[in-house]
Enzyme design. Structure first.
Site, PDB file in Angstrom:
ATOM      1  N   THR A 120      17.523  88.587  72.251  1.00 23.52           N
ATOM      2  CA  THR A 120      17.751  89.748  73.101  1.00 23.52           C
ATOM      3  C   THR A 120      18.667  89.349  74.259  1.00 23.52           C
ATOM      4  OG1 THR A 120      16.677  91.610  74.214  1.00 23.52           O
ATOM      5  CG2 THR A 120      15.694  89.427  74.556  1.00 23.52           C
ATOM      6  N   GLY A 169      12.900 102.395  74.054  1.00 23.75           N
ATOM      7  CA  GLY A 169      13.424 101.170  73.491  1.00 23.75           C
ATOM      8  C   GLY A 169      12.474 100.503  72.515  1.00 23.75           C
ATOM      9  N   LYS A 178      23.073  87.769  72.983  1.00 23.55           N
ATOM     10  CA  LYS A 178      23.517  88.207  71.663  1.00 23.55           C
ATOM     11  C   LYS A 178      24.968  87.860  71.368  1.00 23.55           C
ATOM     12  CE  LYS A 178      20.201  92.024  71.681  1.00 23.55           C
ATOM     13  NZ  LYS A 178      20.009  93.475  71.573  1.00 23.55           N
ATOM     14  N   ASP A 237      20.117  95.564  65.357  1.00 26.43           N
ATOM     15  CA  ASP A 237      19.867  96.525  66.437  1.00 26.43           C
ATOM     16  C   ASP A 237      20.229  97.945  66.012  1.00 26.43           C
ATOM     17  OD1 ASP A 237      18.751  95.020  68.501  1.00 26.43           O
ATOM     18  OD2 ASP A 237      20.697  94.387  69.274  1.00 26.43           O
ATOM     19  N   GLY A 245      27.336 101.631  77.272  1.00 26.72           N
ATOM     20  CA  GLY A 245      27.170 100.205  77.051  1.00 26.72           C
ATOM     21  C   GLY A 245      27.715  99.748  75.718  1.00 26.72           C
ATOM     22  N   GLY A 291      27.993  96.341  74.858  1.00 25.12           N
ATOM     23  CA  GLY A 291      27.622  94.950  74.632  1.00 25.12           C
ATOM     24  C   GLY A 291      27.058  94.772  73.237  1.00 25.12           C
ATOM     25  N   GLY A 292      26.231  93.730  73.057  1.00 23.83           N
ATOM     26  CA  GLY A 292      25.712  93.435  71.731  1.00 23.83           C
ATOM     27  C   GLY A 292      24.939  94.575  71.123  1.00 23.83           C
ATOM     28  N   ALA A 293      23.952  95.113  71.856  1.00 22.88           N
ATOM     29  CA  ALA A 293      23.145  96.213  71.318  1.00 22.88           C
ATOM     30  C   ALA A 293      23.983  97.472  71.162  1.00 22.88           C
ATOM     31  CB  ALA A 293      21.948  96.483  72.225  1.00 22.88           C
ATOM     32  N   ASN A 311      21.694  89.389  66.857  1.00 25.52           N
ATOM     33  CA  ASN A 311      20.360  89.537  67.462  1.00 25.52           C
ATOM     34  C   ASN A 311      19.269  88.944  66.574  1.00 25.52           C
ATOM     35  OD1 ASN A 311      20.234  91.749  65.524  1.00 25.52           O
ATOM     36  ND2 ASN A 311      18.474  92.494  66.704  1.00 25.52           N
TER      37      ASN A 311
END
Length: 262
Positions: free
Chosen positions: A70, A243, A74, A111, A135, A137-139, A95
């Site tokens: 997490t 989440g 990631k 994810d 957002g 980013g990775g997620a 992830n």
């Protein structure tokens, strides 16, 4: 089979910084107890500067089948593994790390698949919907890719790093566009927070001005269970997806990747 782990248990880690807010270890360990599987997921708080050393040690841990990853690791994880699946390569983030018997590591990304699975379980299939995602980013990148694969009609991306949003939009095709923060979300069927904003229990990525009652608001933050972003959406009559729903929907995927289920 044992209902609690023995010294012969198969091990997986959940790594992040911080880590106390994550929902998956409790879910995986409840599954192991209920199914009598001799396995355990251990949450570990790993600072960014210690990540490479931790992963090097994981390679030599013979009873470990991998790790779930997490924030904030990631993207960094994608550079520390030996191989990436197409899903992880597309978004440039991993992830999940799967450890082979020889210590070789493969990075995957579940994810987005987990987020979309949770939406569908709640009756909010994203096909044909117009979505707004905060957002990249990775997620966020993984969720964006999964929404496109789920035939979302249009996906708008907001990120303070405009170059990141533009690059992700180019990678995902013409249905995806980078945008500035909109004053109103009235035009959107699905509004998603894929940032860490809200983890403090006070802040929100957007006031959700114009959110329609028939819309859905989703968050990747798992603690508090209902973030300020989701509380506002709920007060406006919209469906919410916390989440924890994304995390729990990934458990069947993760268990298969670790070889703990078929």
């Amino acid at each position: 089979m044992p209902s609690s782990p023995t010294a012969a248990a198969r091990l997986a880690y959940m790594i992040g910084h911080p880590i106390a807010h994550t929902a998956m270890p409790a879910g995986v360990n409840a599954w192991a107890h209920d199914s009598g599987t001799d396995a355990i997921m251990a949450p570990v708080d790993v600072a960014p500067e210690a990540l490479a050393g931790f992963i090097a040690a994981l390679r030599g841990t013979a009873n470990c089948d991998g790790a779930v990853v997490t924030a904030p690791h990631k993207v960094a994880m994608a550079a520390l593994v030996d191989d990436l699946t197409p899903a992880a390569r597309l978004v440039g983030a991993a992830n999940v790390v799967i450890r082979g018997a020889d210590g070789r590591l493969t990075g995957d990304n579940t994810d987005g698949a987990g987020f979309v699975a949770a939406l569908r379980e709640a009756g909010a299939d994203p096909a044909g919907q117009r979505a707004l995602l905060f957002g990249c980013g990775g997620a966020g990148a993984s969720i964006a890719a999964a929404l496109v694969a789920a035939d979302v009609a249009r996906l708008e991306l907001v990120d303070p790093d405009t170059a990141k949003a533009e690059a992700l939009a180019r990678a995902l095709g013409p249905a995806v566009q980078p945008v500035c923060v909109p004053d109103s979300v009235a035009a959107h069927d699905l509004v998603i927070n894929a940032t860490a904003i809200g983890l403090d229990g006070h802040s929100s990525v957007h006031p959700l001005t114009g959110l329609r009652p028939e819309a859905t608001a989703g968050d990747v933050v798992t603690k508090p269970p209902v973030t300020p972003f989701l509380r506002q959406a709920e007060a406006m009559g919209a469906r919410i997806q916390p989440g924890s729903a994304m995390a729990l929907a990934q458990i069947p995927l993760v268990l298969r990747l670790f070889g703990w289920t078929e």
